[in-house]
Write a protein that holds these residues in place. Structure first.
Motif, PDB file in Angstrom:
ATOM      1  N   ARG A  49     -53.527  54.162  57.965  1.00 25.44           N
ATOM      2  CA  ARG A  49     -53.117  55.452  58.503  1.00 25.44           C
ATOM      3  C   ARG A  49     -52.747  55.282  59.959  1.00 25.44           C
ATOM      4  O   ARG A  49     -53.184  54.368  60.635  1.00 25.44           O
ATOM      5  CB  ARG A  49     -54.227  56.484  58.341  1.00 25.44           C
ATOM      6  CG  ARG A  49     -55.350  56.361  59.341  1.00 25.44           C
ATOM      7  CD  ARG A  49     -56.196  57.620  59.345  1.00 25.44           C
ATOM      8  NE  ARG A  49     -57.165  57.549  60.398  1.00 25.44           N
ATOM      9  CZ  ARG A  49     -56.968  58.007  61.623  1.00 25.44           C
ATOM     10  NH1 ARG A  49     -55.826  58.547  61.956  1.00 25.44           N
ATOM     11  NH2 ARG A  49     -57.904  57.924  62.529  1.00 25.44           N
ATOM     12  N   CYS A  50     -51.941  56.189  60.461  1.00 23.96           N
ATOM     13  CA  CYS A  50     -51.536  56.156  61.870  1.00 23.96           C
ATOM     14  C   CYS A  50     -52.610  56.804  62.722  1.00 23.96           C
ATOM     15  O   CYS A  50     -53.322  57.628  62.286  1.00 23.96           O
ATOM     16  CB  CYS A  50     -50.238  56.899  62.076  1.00 23.96           C
ATOM     17  SG  CYS A  50     -48.874  56.059  61.264  1.00 23.96           S
ATOM     18  N   LEU A  98     -55.862  54.480  43.245  1.00 24.30           N
ATOM     19  CA  LEU A  98     -55.727  53.892  44.571  1.00 24.30           C
ATOM     20  C   LEU A  98     -57.081  53.363  45.014  1.00 24.30           C
ATOM     21  O   LEU A  98     -58.122  53.908  44.644  1.00 24.30           O
ATOM     22  CB  LEU A  98     -55.266  54.941  45.597  1.00 24.30           C
ATOM     23  CG  LEU A  98     -53.931  55.630  45.346  1.00 24.30           C
ATOM     24  CD1 LEU A  98     -53.728  56.737  46.370  1.00 24.30           C
ATOM     25  CD2 LEU A  98     -52.792  54.636  45.405  1.00 24.30           C
ATOM     26  N   LYS A  99     -57.061  52.331  45.806  1.00 18.51           N
ATOM     27  CA  LYS A  99     -58.292  51.821  46.414  1.00 18.51           C
ATOM     28  C   LYS A  99     -58.254  52.249  47.876  1.00 18.51           C
ATOM     29  O   LYS A  99     -57.288  51.975  48.586  1.00 18.51           O
ATOM     30  CB  LYS A  99     -58.365  50.301  46.310  1.00 18.51           C
ATOM     31  CG  LYS A  99     -59.684  49.735  46.773  1.00 18.51           C
ATOM     32  CD  LYS A  99     -59.651  48.232  46.683  1.00 18.51           C
ATOM     33  CE  LYS A  99     -60.638  47.760  45.657  1.00 18.51           C
ATOM     34  NZ  LYS A  99     -60.679  46.296  45.572  1.00 18.51           N
ATOM     35  N   ILE A 100     -59.299  52.940  48.325  1.00 16.81           N
ATOM     36  CA  ILE A 100     -59.320  53.475  49.683  1.00 16.81           C
ATOM     37  C   ILE A 100     -60.619  53.112  50.385  1.00 16.81           C
ATOM     38  O   ILE A 100     -61.626  52.814  49.742  1.00 16.81           O
ATOM     39  CB  ILE A 100     -59.129  55.009  49.698  1.00 16.81           C
ATOM     40  CG1 ILE A 100     -60.303  55.710  48.999  1.00 16.81           C
ATOM     41  CG2 ILE A 100     -57.809  55.410  49.066  1.00 16.81           C
ATOM     42  CD1 ILE A 100     -60.323  57.210  49.158  1.00 16.81           C
ATOM     43  N   MET A 101     -60.575  53.149  51.701  1.00 19.84           N
ATOM     44  CA  MET A 101     -61.777  53.072  52.521  1.00 19.84           C
ATOM     45  C   MET A 101     -61.933  54.440  53.177  1.00 19.84           C
ATOM     46  O   MET A 101     -61.000  54.937  53.805  1.00 19.84           O
ATOM     47  CB  MET A 101     -61.651  52.005  53.603  1.00 19.84           C
ATOM     48  CG  MET A 101     -61.733  50.577  53.087  1.00 19.84           C
ATOM     49  SD  MET A 101     -63.315  50.143  52.324  1.00 19.84           S
ATOM     50  CE  MET A 101     -64.464  50.349  53.671  1.00 19.84           C
ATOM     51  N   VAL A 102     -63.085  55.014  53.000  1.00 22.65           N
ATOM     52  CA  VAL A 102     -63.377  56.332  53.549  1.00 22.65           C
ATOM     53  C   VAL A 102     -64.226  56.160  54.800  1.00 22.65           C
ATOM     54  O   VAL A 102     -65.182  55.373  54.810  1.00 22.65           O
ATOM     55  CB  VAL A 102     -64.130  57.193  52.510  1.00 22.65           C
ATOM     56  CG1 VAL A 102     -64.485  58.556  53.080  1.00 22.65           C
ATOM     57  CG2 VAL A 102     -63.304  57.335  51.233  1.00 22.65           C
ATOM     58  N   LEU A 158     -68.227  50.542  51.452  1.00 19.56           N
ATOM     59  CA  LEU A 158     -67.521  49.915  50.344  1.00 19.56           C
ATOM     60  C   LEU A 158     -66.270  50.719  49.984  1.00 19.56           C
ATOM     61  O   LEU A 158     -66.257  51.944  50.130  1.00 19.56           O
ATOM     62  CB  LEU A 158     -68.436  49.811  49.125  1.00 19.56           C
ATOM     63  CG  LEU A 158     -69.681  48.945  49.305  1.00 19.56           C
ATOM     64  CD1 LEU A 158     -70.589  49.060  48.084  1.00 19.56           C
ATOM     65  CD2 LEU A 158     -69.304  47.497  49.564  1.00 19.56           C
ATOM     66  N   PRO A 159     -65.239  50.050  49.469  1.00 19.69           N
ATOM     67  CA  PRO A 159     -64.027  50.776  49.071  1.00 19.69           C
ATOM     68  C   PRO A 159     -64.277  51.627  47.829  1.00 19.69           C
ATOM     69  O   PRO A 159     -65.166  51.337  47.032  1.00 19.69           O
ATOM     70  CB  PRO A 159     -63.019  49.658  48.769  1.00 19.69           C
ATOM     71  CG  PRO A 159     -63.826  48.455  48.498  1.00 19.69           C
ATOM     72  CD  PRO A 159     -65.114  48.604  49.262  1.00 19.69           C
ATOM     73  N   TRP A 160     -63.480  52.666  47.698  1.00 27.37           N
ATOM     74  CA  TRP A 160     -63.529  53.555  46.552  1.00 27.37           C
ATOM     75  C   TRP A 160     -62.282  53.321  45.710  1.00 27.37           C
ATOM     76  O   TRP A 160     -61.172  53.293  46.241  1.00 27.37           O
ATOM     77  CB  TRP A 160     -63.515  55.011  46.986  1.00 27.37           C
ATOM     78  CG  TRP A 160     -64.733  55.525  47.676  1.00 27.37           C
ATOM     79  CD1 TRP A 160     -65.696  54.808  48.323  1.00 27.37           C
ATOM     80  CD2 TRP A 160     -65.100  56.897  47.813  1.00 27.37           C
ATOM     81  NE1 TRP A 160     -66.646  55.645  48.842  1.00 27.37           N
ATOM     82  CE2 TRP A 160     -66.296  56.943  48.551  1.00 27.37           C
ATOM     83  CE3 TRP A 160     -64.536  58.085  47.397  1.00 27.37           C
ATOM     84  CZ2 TRP A 160     -66.938  58.132  48.865  1.00 27.37           C
ATOM     85  CZ3 TRP A 160     -65.163  59.266  47.713  1.00 27.37           C
ATOM     86  CH2 TRP A 160     -66.359  59.293  48.433  1.00 27.37           C
ATOM     87  N   GLN A 161     -62.431  53.196  44.408  1.00 31.53           N
ATOM     88  CA  GLN A 161     -61.309  53.167  43.475  1.00 31.53           C
ATOM     89  C   GLN A 161     -61.190  54.591  42.945  1.00 31.53           C
ATOM     90  O   GLN A 161     -62.061  55.048  42.203  1.00 31.53           O
ATOM     91  CB  GLN A 161     -61.585  52.175  42.336  1.00 31.53           C
ATOM     92  CG  GLN A 161     -60.440  51.992  41.378  1.00 31.53           C
ATOM     93  CD  GLN A 161     -59.381  51.038  41.915  1.00 31.53           C
ATOM     94  OE1 GLN A 161     -59.657  50.218  42.774  1.00 31.53           O
ATOM     95  NE2 GLN A 161     -58.172  51.168  41.425  1.00 31.53           N
ATOM     96  N   ILE A 162     -60.142  55.295  43.345  1.00 33.45           N
ATOM     97  CA  ILE A 162     -60.030  56.728  43.035  1.00 33.45           C
ATOM     98  C   ILE A 162     -58.799  57.023  42.189  1.00 33.45           C
ATOM     99  O   ILE A 162     -57.847  56.250  42.161  1.00 33.45           O
ATOM    100  CB  ILE A 162     -59.945  57.582  44.313  1.00 33.45           C
ATOM    101  CG1 ILE A 162     -58.666  57.276  45.108  1.00 33.45           C
ATOM    102  CG2 ILE A 162     -61.194  57.428  45.163  1.00 33.45           C
ATOM    103  CD1 ILE A 162     -58.294  58.327  46.117  1.00 33.45           C
ATOM    104  N   ARG A 220     -59.152  55.561  55.746  1.00 35.34           N
ATOM    105  CA  ARG A 220     -58.727  54.514  56.675  1.00 35.34           C
ATOM    106  C   ARG A 220     -57.689  53.550  56.120  1.00 35.34           C
ATOM    107  O   ARG A 220     -56.777  53.175  56.804  1.00 35.34           O
ATOM    108  CB  ARG A 220     -59.943  53.730  57.169  1.00 35.34           C
ATOM    109  CG  ARG A 220     -60.871  54.577  57.972  1.00 35.34           C
ATOM    110  CD  ARG A 220     -60.181  54.962  59.265  1.00 35.34           C
ATOM    111  NE  ARG A 220     -60.952  55.950  59.988  1.00 35.34           N
ATOM    112  CZ  ARG A 220     -60.443  57.060  60.483  1.00 35.34           C
ATOM    113  NH1 ARG A 220     -59.177  57.341  60.333  1.00 35.34           N
ATOM    114  NH2 ARG A 220     -61.193  57.904  61.139  1.00 35.34           N
ATOM    115  N   ILE A 221     -57.865  53.079  54.918  1.00 37.84           N
ATOM    116  CA  ILE A 221     -56.945  52.102  54.336  1.00 37.84           C
ATOM    117  C   ILE A 221     -56.692  52.487  52.883  1.00 37.84           C
ATOM    118  O   ILE A 221     -57.626  52.843  52.170  1.00 37.84           O
ATOM    119  CB  ILE A 221     -57.522  50.672  54.398  1.00 37.84           C
ATOM    120  CG1 ILE A 221     -57.727  50.254  55.848  1.00 37.84           C
ATOM    121  CG2 ILE A 221     -56.602  49.688  53.671  1.00 37.84           C
ATOM    122  CD1 ILE A 221     -58.418  48.920  56.017  1.00 37.84           C
TER     123      ILE A 221
END
Length: 86
Positions: free
Chosen positions: A85-86, A28-32, A37-41, A72-73
């Motif tokens: 996210r809500c 998954l690609k996320i924003m923490v 920068l986004p993380w590929q996790i 966040r995303i």
């Protein structure tokens, strides 16, 4: 792991997304929160500790533990383009 802020439960659909990614070994690609920068996790576990939910994942060859309400995303290329996210 404690950020000092009260935990806010996440949307059930997002929780399901993490669990499905874990079962299938998906990335998954996320924003923490707090990162630029986004993380590929690769998620490896979702669990509850002291009333908050956490995601255990691999990022850049290291294990990380993230509180779910601080993500966040999420972008899941196999299922959905993006989910906030809500």
């Amino acid at each position: 792991m404690n950020t000092g802020k009260p935990y806010h439960p996440i949307n059930c659909d997002l929780h399901d997304l993490y669990e499905i990614a874990i079962m299938h070994g998906d990335t998954l690609k996320i924003m923490v929160e707090g990162e630029r920068l986004p993380w590929q996790i690769q998620p490896t576990n979702v669990y509850v500790k002291e009333g908050a939910e956490y995601l255990q994942c691999n990022y850049q060859g290291k294990e990380h533990i993230l509180r779910l309400d601080r993500i966040r995303i999420i972008t899941d290329p196999k299922r959905r383009s993006s989910t906030e996210r809500c």
